[in-house]
Design a protein around this motif. Structure first.
Motif, PDB file in Angstrom:
ATOM      1  N   LEU A   1       2.461   5.699  -0.484  1.00  0.00           N
ATOM      2  CA  LEU A   1       2.497   5.668  -1.774  1.00  0.00           C
ATOM      3  C   LEU A   1       1.891   4.675  -2.718  1.00  0.00           C
ATOM      4  N   SER A   2       1.621   3.426  -1.831  1.00  0.00           N
ATOM      5  CA  SER A   2       0.992   2.204  -2.762  1.00  0.00           C
ATOM      6  C   SER A   2      -0.366   2.483  -2.676  1.00  0.00           C
ATOM      7  N   ASN A   3      -0.971   3.460  -1.631  1.00  0.00           N
ATOM      8  CA  ASN A   3      -2.310   4.097  -1.477  1.00  0.00           C
ATOM      9  C   ASN A   3      -2.438   4.815  -2.655  1.00  0.00           C
ATOM     10  N   TYR A   4      -1.656   5.900  -2.900  1.00  0.00           N
ATOM     11  CA  TYR A   4      -1.756   6.675  -3.964  1.00  0.00           C
ATOM     12  C   TYR A   4      -1.930   6.191  -5.260  1.00  0.00           C
ATOM     13  N   ALA A   5      -0.872   5.155  -5.573  1.00  0.00           N
ATOM     14  CA  ALA A   5      -0.754   4.496  -6.771  1.00  0.00           C
ATOM     15  C   ALA A   5      -2.314   3.629  -7.001  1.00  0.00           C
ATOM     16  N   ALA A   6      -2.570   3.039  -5.816  1.00  0.00           N
ATOM     17  CA  ALA A   6      -3.993   2.499  -6.007  1.00  0.00           C
ATOM     18  C   ALA A   6      -5.149   3.567  -6.360  1.00  0.00           C
ATOM     19  N   GLY A   7      -4.870   4.569  -5.705  1.00  0.00           N
ATOM     20  CA  GLY A   7      -6.059   5.563  -5.942  1.00  0.00           C
ATOM     21  C   GLY A   7      -6.201   6.027  -7.451  1.00  0.00           C
ATOM     22  N   VAL A   8      -4.945   6.021  -8.073  1.00  0.00           N
ATOM     23  CA  VAL A   8      -4.808   6.642  -9.511  1.00  0.00           C
ATOM     24  C   VAL A   8      -5.510   5.269 -10.296  1.00  0.00           C
ATOM     25  N   THR A   9      -5.249   4.231  -9.763  1.00  0.00           N
ATOM     26  CA  THR A   9      -5.745   3.005 -10.786  1.00  0.00           C
ATOM     27  C   THR A   9      -7.400   3.099 -10.715  1.00  0.00           C
ATOM     28  N   ILE A  10      -7.875   3.431  -9.302  1.00  0.00           N
ATOM     29  CA  ILE A  10      -9.255   3.385  -9.155  1.00  0.00           C
ATOM     30  C   ILE A  10      -9.727   4.501  -9.939  1.00  0.00           C
ATOM     31  N   ILE A  11      -9.153   5.606  -9.916  1.00  0.00           N
ATOM     32  CA  ILE A  11      -9.622   6.862 -10.794  1.00  0.00           C
ATOM     33  C   ILE A  11      -9.804   6.622 -12.054  1.00  0.00           C
ATOM     34  N   LEU A  12      -8.790   5.811 -12.801  1.00  0.00           N
ATOM     35  CA  LEU A  12      -8.614   5.721 -14.174  1.00  0.00           C
ATOM     36  C   LEU A  12      -9.558   4.652 -14.589  1.00  0.00           C
ATOM     37  N   THR A  13      -9.664   3.441 -13.882  1.00  0.00           N
ATOM     38  CA  THR A  13     -10.564   2.239 -14.418  1.00  0.00           C
ATOM     39  C   THR A  13     -11.845   2.604 -13.870  1.00  0.00           C
ATOM     40  N   ARG A  14     -12.328   3.396 -12.955  1.00  0.00           N
ATOM     41  CA  ARG A  14     -13.448   3.487 -12.460  1.00  0.00           C
ATOM     42  C   ARG A  14     -14.567   2.178 -12.117  1.00  0.00           C
ATOM     43  N   PRO A  15     -13.912   1.351 -11.382  1.00  0.00           N
ATOM     44  CA  PRO A  15     -14.842   0.302 -11.084  1.00  0.00           C
ATOM     45  C   PRO A  15     -16.168   0.562 -10.238  1.00  0.00           C
TER      46      PRO A  15
ATOM     47  N   THR B   1     -13.658   4.438   6.351  1.00  0.00           N
ATOM     48  CA  THR B   1     -12.503   4.728   5.657  1.00  0.00           C
ATOM     49  C   THR B   1     -11.495   3.570   5.288  1.00  0.00           C
ATOM     50  N   ILE B   2     -11.362   3.101   3.832  1.00  0.00           N
ATOM     51  CA  ILE B   2     -10.817   2.120   3.546  1.00  0.00           C
ATOM     52  C   ILE B   2      -9.338   2.614   2.386  1.00  0.00           C
ATOM     53  N   PRO B   3      -8.191   2.128   2.967  1.00  0.00           N
ATOM     54  CA  PRO B   3      -7.086   2.514   2.274  1.00  0.00           C
ATOM     55  C   PRO B   3      -7.031   2.002   0.947  1.00  0.00           C
ATOM     56  N   ASN B   4      -6.804   2.819  -0.150  1.00  0.00           N
ATOM     57  CA  ASN B   4      -7.302   2.088  -1.530  1.00  0.00           C
ATOM     58  C   ASN B   4      -6.321   1.043  -1.877  1.00  0.00           C
ATOM     59  N   ARG B   5      -5.005   0.702  -1.270  1.00  0.00           N
ATOM     60  CA  ARG B   5      -4.400  -0.462  -1.544  1.00  0.00           C
ATOM     61  C   ARG B   5      -5.176  -1.493  -1.235  1.00  0.00           C
ATOM     62  N   HIS B   6      -6.199  -1.627  -0.342  1.00  0.00           N
ATOM     63  CA  HIS B   6      -6.852  -2.663   0.199  1.00  0.00           C
ATOM     64  C   HIS B   6      -8.112  -2.925  -0.606  1.00  0.00           C
ATOM     65  N   ILE B   7      -8.094  -2.068  -1.772  1.00  0.00           N
ATOM     66  CA  ILE B   7      -9.501  -2.339  -2.845  1.00  0.00           C
ATOM     67  C   ILE B   7      -8.738  -2.893  -3.951  1.00  0.00           C
ATOM     68  N   VAL B   8      -7.903  -2.282  -4.454  1.00  0.00           N
ATOM     69  CA  VAL B   8      -7.234  -2.755  -5.965  1.00  0.00           C
ATOM     70  C   VAL B   8      -6.548  -4.112  -5.889  1.00  0.00           C
ATOM     71  N   GLY B   9      -7.016  -4.993  -6.602  1.00  0.00           N
ATOM     72  CA  GLY B   9      -6.754  -6.409  -6.645  1.00  0.00           C
ATOM     73  C   GLY B   9      -7.491  -7.245  -5.748  1.00  0.00           C
TER      74      GLY B   9
END
Length: 284
Positions: free
Chosen positions: A119-133, A168-176
């Motif tokens: 779930l934390s990966n999905y939440a981080a994925g939504v953040t990445i898609i919205l902020t588009r870093p 492959t990098i889980p999204n929770r390891h990208i956000v923050g």
């Protein structure tokens, strides 16, 4: 006696079947309209959910929302509509949904604890898609890994490098985390030492001409060459230029060879480390 016992058992079974039949008949007669109404409500709800999903997807496309996020939002809205319709249909049948909601809440809590990482990966994925870093095609450095963005999903981000490896990098390891985005290029940093007896301006012009002649080397920003340090045996020239990520090592090695050859042809010496040793005799 045996025949009498068998007949009595058959009669009991027939009575039981008749009782079940009577109960089913009474249930159908009594609740037929409720069942029919609940089915109609549920079928209409499925149709409405499908229409709402398409409307949300079209709205996201109109406003240039990311494809992954638009699919997630439209599917989520569809599921919510179906759940609401199911609750209404159950109420039509006279079934209390309060215990069902409580059970679903308990299951959701347990599933959330068990799938916390996902779930934390999905939440981080939504953040990445919205902020588009970053977007597909950008060159990024994440957690010490460098590669080109190949795919961005809700759960993970996929990178590729020049060797064609799939990272492959889980999204929770990208956000923050600290993220370096150099878009389509990577920076090459090199250092070349020339003799103190040579003219550094001539060496800089020679190296600059070599890098300008290489098509793969980015022209904007242009390569930067200058005196980086004064070593014990040489004047060290620092060189910085950008190359396409997919051809990073190929262009880097080719440029190094061409710069070395150009310096040799210009008569500029690349000295090797030297050290002067003096022996002092004992005059006493």
């Amino acid at each position: 006696m045996d025949e009498i016992v068998i007949q009595e058992e058959l009669q009991q079974e027939l009575l039981q079947l008749q009782g079940v039949y009577t109960m089913l008949t009474e249930f159908v007669v009594q609740y037929s309209f409720q069942i029919f109404g609940a089915m109609i409500i549920f079928i209409i709800g499925l149709w409405v959910a499908s229409k709402v999903q398409r409307f949300i997807a079209a709205l996201c496309v109109k406003h240039d929302v990311d494809v992954t996020l638009s699919g997630f939002i439209s599917n989520l809205v569809r599921i919510l509509v179906i759940v609401m319709v199911a609750v209404i249909a159950l109420g039509k049948l006279g079934i209390s949904v309060a215990p069902f909601i409580a059970a679903v809440g308990a299951l959701a809590l347990g599933a959330g604890l068990a799938l916390q990482g996902m779930l934390s990966n999905y939440a981080a994925g939504v953040t990445i898609i919205l902020t588009r870093p970053f977007v597909v095609g950008n060159t990024v450095k994440i957690q010490g890994v460098v590669g080109v963005i190949k795919e961005v999903s809700l759960g993970m981000t996929i990178l590729t490098n020049e060797e064609g490896d799939k990272i492959t990098i889980p999204n929770r390891h990208i956000v923050g985390e600290i993220l370096h985005n150099s878009f389509e290029y990577m920076l090459v940093e090199a250092s070349i030492g020339i003799s103190y007896s040579d003219n550094p301006e001539q060496a800089i012009e020679t190296l600059s001409a070599v890098l300008t002649s290489i098509d793969a080397v980015a022209k904007d920003p242009a390569a930067k060459i200058g005196i980086e340090a004064f070593g014990d045996s040489s004047i060290n020239l620092g060189i910085r230029f950008w190359v396409p990520t997919q051809d990073y090592y190929e262009v880097k090695y080719s440029a190094n060879l061409k710069m070395f050859q150009a310096l040799q042809q210009s008569g500029i010496t690349i000295p090797f480390p030297q050290r002067e040793v003096r022996l002092l005799s004992d005059t006493a």
